[in-house]
Scaffold this motif. Sequence first.
Motif, PDB file in Angstrom:
ATOM      1  N   SER A 179       9.130   9.587   4.155  1.00 16.31           N
ATOM      2  CA  SER A 179       8.696   9.065   2.854  1.00 16.31           C
ATOM      3  C   SER A 179       9.185   7.631   2.646  1.00 16.31           C
ATOM      4  O   SER A 179       8.517   6.833   1.995  1.00 16.31           O
ATOM      5  CB  SER A 179       9.155   9.976   1.720  1.00 16.31           C
ATOM      6  N   SER A 180      10.341   7.293   3.246  1.00 16.26           N
ATOM      7  CA  SER A 180      10.824   5.906   3.155  1.00 16.26           C
ATOM      8  C   SER A 180       9.855   4.980   3.872  1.00 16.26           C
ATOM      9  O   SER A 180       9.554   3.878   3.393  1.00 16.26           O
ATOM     10  CB  SER A 180      12.203   5.771   3.798  1.00 16.26           C
ATOM     11  N   SER A 183      -2.102  11.658  -0.260  1.00 14.32           N
ATOM     12  CA  SER A 183      -2.540  11.442  -1.640  1.00 14.32           C
ATOM     13  C   SER A 183      -1.870  10.230  -2.295  1.00 14.32           C
ATOM     14  O   SER A 183      -2.187   9.872  -3.428  1.00 14.32           O
ATOM     15  CB  SER A 183      -2.255  12.699  -2.463  1.00 14.32           C
ATOM     16  N   LEU A 184      -0.928   9.608  -1.577  1.00 14.37           N
ATOM     17  CA  LEU A 184      -0.246   8.439  -2.163  1.00 14.37           C
ATOM     18  C   LEU A 184      -1.232   7.270  -2.267  1.00 14.37           C
ATOM     19  O   LEU A 184      -1.889   6.927  -1.289  1.00 14.37           O
ATOM     20  CB  LEU A 184       0.957   8.031  -1.300  1.00 14.37           C
ATOM     21  N   ILE A 238       4.065   1.712  -5.616  1.00 14.98           N
ATOM     22  CA  ILE A 238       5.416   1.826  -5.030  1.00 14.98           C
ATOM     23  C   ILE A 238       6.230   2.862  -5.810  1.00 14.98           C
ATOM     24  O   ILE A 238       6.932   3.691  -5.222  1.00 14.98           O
ATOM     25  CB  ILE A 238       6.129   0.451  -5.007  1.00 14.98           C
ATOM     26  N   ARG A 239       6.081   2.826  -7.147  1.00 13.34           N
ATOM     27  CA  ARG A 239       6.832   3.786  -7.967  1.00 13.34           C
ATOM     28  C   ARG A 239       6.396   5.223  -7.653  1.00 13.34           C
ATOM     29  O   ARG A 239       7.219   6.131  -7.597  1.00 13.34           O
ATOM     30  CB  ARG A 239       6.637   3.481  -9.461  1.00 13.34           C
ATOM     31  N   ILE A 240       5.099   5.408  -7.427  1.00 13.26           N
ATOM     32  CA  ILE A 240       4.598   6.757  -7.083  1.00 13.26           C
ATOM     33  C   ILE A 240       5.205   7.217  -5.759  1.00 13.26           C
ATOM     34  O   ILE A 240       5.661   8.358  -5.623  1.00 13.26           O
ATOM     35  CB  ILE A 240       3.043   6.775  -7.032  1.00 13.26           C
ATOM     36  N   GLU A 276       5.164   1.235   3.852  1.00 15.49           N
ATOM     37  CA  GLU A 276       3.756   1.019   4.203  1.00 15.49           C
ATOM     38  C   GLU A 276       2.976   0.561   2.969  1.00 15.49           C
ATOM     39  O   GLU A 276       2.166  -0.363   3.042  1.00 15.49           O
ATOM     40  CB  GLU A 276       3.180   2.323   4.753  1.00 15.49           C
ATOM     41  N   ILE A 277       3.268   1.223   1.845  1.00 10.79           N
ATOM     42  CA  ILE A 277       2.574   0.873   0.599  1.00 10.79           C
ATOM     43  C   ILE A 277       3.002  -0.530   0.129  1.00 10.79           C
ATOM     44  O   ILE A 277       2.183  -1.333  -0.308  1.00 10.79           O
ATOM     45  CB  ILE A 277       2.845   1.952  -0.477  1.00 10.79           C
TER      46      ILE A 277
END
Lengths: 145, 428
Positions: free
Chosen positions: B262-263, B290-291, B305-307, B268-269
Amino acid sequence: MKSLLLLLIPLHSFANTESITILNKISSEKASLENIISVTPYKIEEHKVIKKYFEGIKEQSNLLQQNTKKLRRFNTYLAEQDLQLICDDIFLSKEKWNLLLNNCTKNRFFLCSEEVRAYEQIKDDFKKVLSLEIQNRLKEYPSCL
Amino acid sequence: MKKIVLSIVLLGTSFSWGQSIEVRPITLQEVALKVAEGNYSIYQNSLRVYQAKESITIARMNLLPRLNLWNLASSAIEIFAGGPSGAVAGGFSIVEDIAPFLVPANWFRVGQNKLFYQADLEGYKALWSNEVFTAKALYHHILLDNSLKEHVLKSKKELEEIHQIVRVRETFGGSTQGISQEIKIRLLSLDEDLRSLNVLIAEEEGYLAYLMGLPAGTKLDLAPVTMPDFEELTYLNYDDFEFRALDVSPEVKQFDYFIQASSLAKKEISYAFLGASSVSRGIGGGIFDSLPTQLGLGFGHSASIRISRTQKEILKIQREAVAETVRTQLNQLINSYNLDVDNYRNQKLRVELARENLKLIYQRIQFGERIDSLQLIEASRNVIDADTSLFSVMYRFLNSEDKLARLIFHGDYAKAQDATKILQEVKL
């Protein structure tokens, strides 16, 4: 010429500091482990200390393997050192390892981290990362085997 | 007509003779081995792990330039027809094909794929152990049911003898009329129990054969297991096992890999404005699909980024929940085990007393004493109940020990590590 020397000296000392840091880290984790080795039955805190030492060696092997420059500097540093002293400092003796294995076993169940049992393998992997010259020198000292 | 009937009968018999039921002798040690080799779910999952491993290769190879003629053509049109802005846009779209290694998202995908592969390996280890545990528990259960069956048969035989005696005595007026009928009812009830047990054992054997990947209809001949010395068993302490259970739990480790991934997904985002990755995250990476990824530097970038940060928090909570489940399971297991240590002695005494009681009643009947039929039936039922309880406790010990071994990856379950090592070397 003088300026070149002045430039090389800090570089050389940086290389040494980096290698000393690696060894000191393992050594301090080993000391912590030796401090609690007889504090049985082990609770979560003791188990964490035990795991940290074995994982620390594994982690350093991986880091050295991934960074060839760092490995080269480490090999150079080791070539100048008394390897027996270093091995005494960073490797757990066979007697203490056996004691640890014994303390980790209760009701025929092994209760510590799996890395404890895999110590020989972890140690071998660490040595395999080093240069052949260092590996051959390590074979001369019983505490390095 | 007679000839036709005879030939049909003969044909039928020859068919039934032709159907050979394979009887497969098996030991508990073999069960773990057979499940690892032949179990359908394990095999399916091993292929999924293989897919995850190959996904790393895809992600890595996608860092190298690729030829995409249509993209080249459309970019060329954009460059020549779109003026200066078109040249920039067209140039960027070519970069994704000609130099994909310049797109940071592609590197992050390689990292994520490596972690998903590790997570899949842990998932495989969990499934492998669960299937082995189910098969071993079933093996124990079949042995328990077989022991109960033997006891019911023994009780039935004893009751039949009593039935004979009582009938003779009734005929000659030495016994109250109706007792033999009561015993007959009890005998019929035991017959029902036997039939139920036979069906249950057949079902269990069928499922065990399925778990081991053996053909349907294989009759299993289970070797008995060595029972531990129950008198020597001592209480277990939860604190001794907690660290190990959490440290080796593949379910917890799986979440550790997801958290690490997830990091990378967050990075990536963050760098998505430098191009998006078209590389799949594979089956394991579905949770991150789904991100929302904002292409370019838009106003929604920081919200994305917050999501992704929240996604990491969700995973951390899930990890804690899994760890808590492991703790709860361990706690329940230790409590049940310690309870059985206490119960065992009671159950053993109960069996001895019940048997003694029934023996006395049989002796009194044989000596011609008038015995209340209900008393006899009650004594017979007590023996069966006590035997059943004792056997249940004994096999529950075996199951508890095995469940503990599964939780701390001991004994057969330590082989799960070897199974994953083999899997890592597999090339199809």
